[in-house]
Write a protein that holds these residues in place. Structure first.
Motif, PDB file in Angstrom:
ATOM      1  N   LEU A   1      -2.724  -1.730  -7.895  1.00  0.00           N
ATOM      2  CA  LEU A   1      -3.092  -0.442  -7.310  1.00  0.00           C
ATOM      3  C   LEU A   1      -2.665   0.716  -8.202  1.00  0.00           C
TER       4      LEU A   1
ATOM      5  N   TRP B   1       0.835  -1.207   0.000  1.00  0.00           N
ATOM      6  CA  TRP B   1       0.000   0.000   0.000  1.00  0.00           C
ATOM      7  C   TRP B   1       0.869   1.256   0.000  1.00  0.00           C
TER       8      TRP B   1
ATOM      9  N   TRP C   1      -0.811   4.604  -1.726  1.00  0.00           N
ATOM     10  CA  TRP C   1      -1.881   4.718  -2.716  1.00  0.00           C
ATOM     11  C   TRP C   1      -2.777   5.900  -2.349  1.00  0.00           C
TER      12      TRP C   1
END
Length: 408
Positions: A365, A189, A197
């Motif tokens: 992502l 992440w 993100w």
């Protein structure tokens, strides 16, 4: 026949939603080819039973023997007056029995009869029943698998051993992994504004935060104990309505899923399973980790749509790839040649499942960052499962002093 039994009597029966008694009961059972074993306990005592099957039971399916063993033990507890108005958790390593209990039916008539017997016990005694699936390796560690084979000195059957030590329902994945789970999540992440993100790192929520979410800024990382998931989902649903621009990541061991997984799956865009084996979730954890990613419902910086990713080809593909890939990595611990089965090729590039999964999730992502803004020319592509018919036109209508887009 089932309805006739359940509706028998002049007055309708009552089914409790919550138990009145403060004492909770726990029942764990297993059945081997020739024998069976069950153990039940509460905060005061523990009792167990072990025996061997006759020829008729030996000729039945393993699903039947597992279910019949547990329900027979429950019926015996009812006759002894142990169930009245209490809550009981039944632990089994047979997923078919758990699924049949929550669905209420099965293609097997014998399994349906077993669930009917269980529901009648629940109806007569007023108890509240939960069926919990656990891994077969946990059943062995707890000593119940050995109990079905006549071994009475393993696991929780050892004197002075707490049976609750084999069932970490009140422990989060973060606690059990000593912080390694959140470290792995942040690796894909992002842990800084430059790498995260949507430019915002995840905030790991504590139990105190659950009830003060308006004071918590940024995307949420939920790593609650399985036993708290019902409460967590209540506050999550409220938070998502009030703050639809925030993404959420859930990491929960696969325990007590009958109480929460179906509801959370309806909200999550990406769902995948991590089999025990990676460094952040070792083999001794027994049950897999369930990962749920919930994307924003509104426009945010770095993410411009669609409003709902769930069900799109990209999401389904990455979830399936991660779930199947973690299974392959687990098998590769015993047979490294299995890595050739990884979808995407070049298994020699990855040293471990952590690097492999990080690469897939980072790519996924980043692709969502670049998703184009929603325009009419793209609506058909976004709504992939919409029937092939003309889309309604749209126009602006003034309401309450503001402009709102509505269908013509």
């Amino acid at each position: 026949m089932a309805l006739q039994e359940l509706l028998k009597g002049d007055s309708p029966s009552r089914v409790r939603v919550r138990a009145d008694a403060e004492v909770t009961l726990y029942l764990m059972g297993d059945a081997s080819g020739k024998g069976f074993g069950t153990a039940w306990w509460n905060d005061r005592k523990m009792d167990y039973e072990s025996g061997f099957y006759g020829l008729w039971h030996q000729g039945q399916s393993s699903n039947f023997r597992e279910g019949d063993n547990l329900v027979t033990a429950l019926e015996r507890m009812e006759k002894e007056g142990l169930l009245g108005d209490k809550e009981i958790f039944i632990f089994t390593d047979n997923s078919t029995f758990e699924g049949t209990f929550y669905k209420g039916h099965s293609s097997s008539e014998k399994l349906c009869d077993i669930i009917l017997r269980l529901r009648l016990v629940q109806q007569r005694s007023g108890c509240v029943v939960h069926v919990v699936h656990v891994a077969g390796t946990r059943m062995k560690e707890a000593g119940i698998d050995g109990l079905s084979r006549g071994d009475l000195i393993e696991g929780m059957l050892k004197p002075g051993t707490s049976p609750w030590s084999f069932l970490p329902l009140s422990q989060s994945a973060e606690e059990r992994s000593e912080g390694l789970v959140s470290e792995w999540v942040r690796s894909w992440w992002g842990s800084t504004p430059e790498t995260a993100w949507c430019d915002v790192p995840l905030t790991e929520l504590t139990p105190t935060d659950w009830f003060q979410l308006k004071q918590v800024v940024g995307p949420r990382l939920w790593i609650p104990p399985p036993a708290a998931m019902e409460t967590v989902l209540e506050v999550f649903n409220e938070d998502r309505i009030v703050r639809p621009h925030l993404p959420h990541v859930f990491v929960v061991p696969r325990l007590l899923t009958g109480l929460w997984r179906k509801q959370l799956s309806k909200d999550a865009d990406v769902i995948f399973t991590v089999e025990p084996g990676p460094s952040f979730w070792k083999t001794e954890m027994h049950e897999p980790l369930l990962i749920f990613i919930v994307f924003p419902l509104t426009f945010v910086r770095g993410y411009r749509g669609p409003w709902l990713l769930k069900g799109t080809d990209a999401v389904d593909s990455v979830g399936q790839k991660l779930t199947s890939g973690f299974k392959i990595w687990t098998k590769a611990n015993h047979d490294p040649g299995r890595l050739s089965e990884l979808d995407g090729g070049l298994p020699q590039v990855w040293k471990n499942p952590e690097e492999w999964s990080r690469a897939i999730l980072l790519k996924f992502l980043n692709e969502q960052r670049e998703f184009p803004p929603v325009r009419q020319c793209l609506v058909r592509k976004l709504l992939q499962k919409l029937p092939d018919r003309p889309l309604p036109a749209a126009r602006f209508a003034r309401r309450g002093g503001g402009n709102r887009l509505r269908s013509a």
